[in-house]
Structures are given as structure tokens and as C-alpha cells.
Design an enzyme around this catalytic site. Structure first.
Site, PDB file in Angstrom:
ATOM      1  N   HIS A 106      15.264 -28.366  55.969  1.00  0.00           N
ATOM      2  CA  HIS A 106      16.679 -28.732  55.894  1.00  0.00           C
ATOM      3  C   HIS A 106      17.579 -27.666  56.521  1.00  0.00           C
ATOM      4  O   HIS A 106      18.641 -27.997  57.040  1.00  0.00           O
ATOM      5  CB  HIS A 106      17.079 -29.049  54.454  1.00  0.00           C
ATOM      6  CG  HIS A 106      16.680 -30.428  54.053  1.00  0.00           C
ATOM      7  ND1 HIS A 106      15.387 -30.743  53.705  1.00  0.00           N
ATOM      8  CD2 HIS A 106      17.388 -31.581  53.997  1.00  0.00           C
ATOM      9  CE1 HIS A 106      15.326 -32.042  53.433  1.00  0.00           C
ATOM     10  NE2 HIS A 106      16.523 -32.568  53.613  1.00  0.00           N
TER      11      HIS A 106
ATOM     12  N   TYR B 297      27.027 -34.154  51.601  1.00  0.00           N
ATOM     13  CA  TYR B 297      25.652 -34.452  51.188  1.00  0.00           C
ATOM     14  C   TYR B 297      25.073 -33.155  50.641  1.00  0.00           C
ATOM     15  O   TYR B 297      24.850 -32.205  51.382  1.00  0.00           O
ATOM     16  CB  TYR B 297      24.855 -34.940  52.399  1.00  0.00           C
ATOM     17  CG  TYR B 297      23.545 -35.645  52.096  1.00  0.00           C
ATOM     18  CD1 TYR B 297      22.800 -35.378  50.960  1.00  0.00           C
ATOM     19  CD2 TYR B 297      23.040 -36.569  52.993  1.00  0.00           C
ATOM     20  CE1 TYR B 297      21.607 -36.027  50.709  1.00  0.00           C
ATOM     21  CE2 TYR B 297      21.840 -37.227  52.764  1.00  0.00           C
ATOM     22  CZ  TYR B 297      21.131 -36.953  51.615  1.00  0.00           C
ATOM     23  OH  TYR B 297      19.947 -37.592  51.376  1.00  0.00           O
TER      24      TYR B 297
ATOM     25  N   TRP C 101      12.815 -38.564  60.706  1.00  0.00           N
ATOM     26  CA  TRP C 101      12.959 -37.562  59.644  1.00  0.00           C
ATOM     27  C   TRP C 101      12.078 -37.916  58.446  1.00  0.00           C
ATOM     28  O   TRP C 101      11.398 -37.065  57.889  1.00  0.00           O
ATOM     29  CB  TRP C 101      14.429 -37.440  59.224  1.00  0.00           C
ATOM     30  CG  TRP C 101      14.656 -36.373  58.199  1.00  0.00           C
ATOM     31  CD1 TRP C 101      14.831 -36.542  56.857  1.00  0.00           C
ATOM     32  CD2 TRP C 101      14.716 -34.959  58.430  1.00  0.00           C
ATOM     33  NE1 TRP C 101      14.998 -35.328  56.242  1.00  0.00           N
ATOM     34  CE2 TRP C 101      14.942 -34.345  57.184  1.00  0.00           C
ATOM     35  CE3 TRP C 101      14.613 -34.169  59.560  1.00  0.00           C
ATOM     36  CZ2 TRP C 101      15.058 -32.971  57.046  1.00  0.00           C
ATOM     37  CZ3 TRP C 101      14.730 -32.795  59.418  1.00  0.00           C
ATOM     38  CH2 TRP C 101      14.949 -32.211  58.172  1.00  0.00           C
ATOM     39  N   TRP C 102      12.089 -39.182  58.071  1.00  0.00           N
ATOM     40  CA  TRP C 102      11.237 -39.607  56.958  1.00  0.00           C
ATOM     41  C   TRP C 102       9.771 -39.320  57.253  1.00  0.00           C
ATOM     42  O   TRP C 102       9.050 -38.816  56.392  1.00  0.00           O
ATOM     43  CB  TRP C 102      11.410 -41.088  56.682  1.00  0.00           C
ATOM     44  CG  TRP C 102      12.708 -41.493  56.067  1.00  0.00           C
ATOM     45  CD1 TRP C 102      13.661 -40.679  55.495  1.00  0.00           C
ATOM     46  CD2 TRP C 102      13.212 -42.818  55.953  1.00  0.00           C
ATOM     47  NE1 TRP C 102      14.710 -41.424  55.043  1.00  0.00           N
ATOM     48  CE2 TRP C 102      14.461 -42.748  55.305  1.00  0.00           C
ATOM     49  CE3 TRP C 102      12.723 -44.058  56.336  1.00  0.00           C
ATOM     50  CZ2 TRP C 102      15.224 -43.873  55.030  1.00  0.00           C
ATOM     51  CZ3 TRP C 102      13.475 -45.186  56.062  1.00  0.00           C
ATOM     52  CH2 TRP C 102      14.715 -45.089  55.416  1.00  0.00           C
TER      53      TRP C 102
END
Length: 104
Positions: free
Chosen positions: A22, A41, A76-77
Site C-alpha cells: 500500500h 480511504y 490489484w486484487w
């Protein structure tokens, strides 16, 4: 502004890798999040349970839901599936949380 909170689960011992990924979040993913109305976020981690708590502020839930269809999100997943619990489509297994208090 719409506020949402979710919980997800990280695999044991993957906190540092999660933070690293991240900290190096892809610019195209950030662009997609912002262009789909995400203004804030935040993600928190509970080391005792490996639970991730996400807090999101967004303009529009329909726009938010559309992020899942973007290439950046799908990539990304796939990138994150080895360190957290995921669904068959690689999306994180997430549970929406209810807001029970809001100090105004």
C-alpha cells in the site's frame, strides 16, 4: 458525502507486506479511486485478529461499485490475493459494517 466501513482479513504474518504494497500503491489505481468519487480511504489493522478495517468516504455508491470493473482494480486484487482472504474473483472477502455512532 457517503461513509462506508468494511472489514477484511489478512493472512497471519502478512502485515508488513500489506503495508509495503500500500505504500507503493499504483498511480493508476489511485486515479481510478479518485475518478470514481473516493475522497478518503483509510485502512487500519488489528494485529490480534489480523482484521483490516477500511473507512471510505465517497460521492456516489454506484460510482464506487464500478471500480470493481476496472483493470486497475482487478490487477490489484490479483496482486493482493496471496496475503489476504479473497473470493474466487480475487476480490477481498469483505463485510460491510454498520454505523452505530457519529459524533457531530
Amino acid at each position: 458525502m457517503i461513509q462506508k466501513a468494511f472489514k477484511m482479513k489478512l493472512f497471519e504474518g502478512k502485515e508488513e507486506e500489506y503495508k509495503k504494497r500500500h505504500n507503493e500503491i499504483w498511480p493508476d489505481l489511485v486515479k481510478e479511486l479518485k475518478s470514481h468519487g473516493t475522497s478518503k480511504y483509510l485502512i487500519f489493522y488489528d494485529k490480534d485478529t489480523n482484521i483490516l478495517f477500511s473507512y471510505i468516504e465517497m460521492e456516489n455508491e454506484e460510482l464506487w461499485d464500478e471500480i470493481a470493473e476496472t483493470d486497475a482494480c482487478k490487477k490489484w486484487w490479483a496482486f493482493m490475493k496471496d496475503i489476504m482472504e479473497t473470493n474466487p474473483d480475487n476480490s477481498p472477502i469483505s463485510v460491510e459494517l454498520s454505523n452505530v455512532f457519529n459524533l457531530k
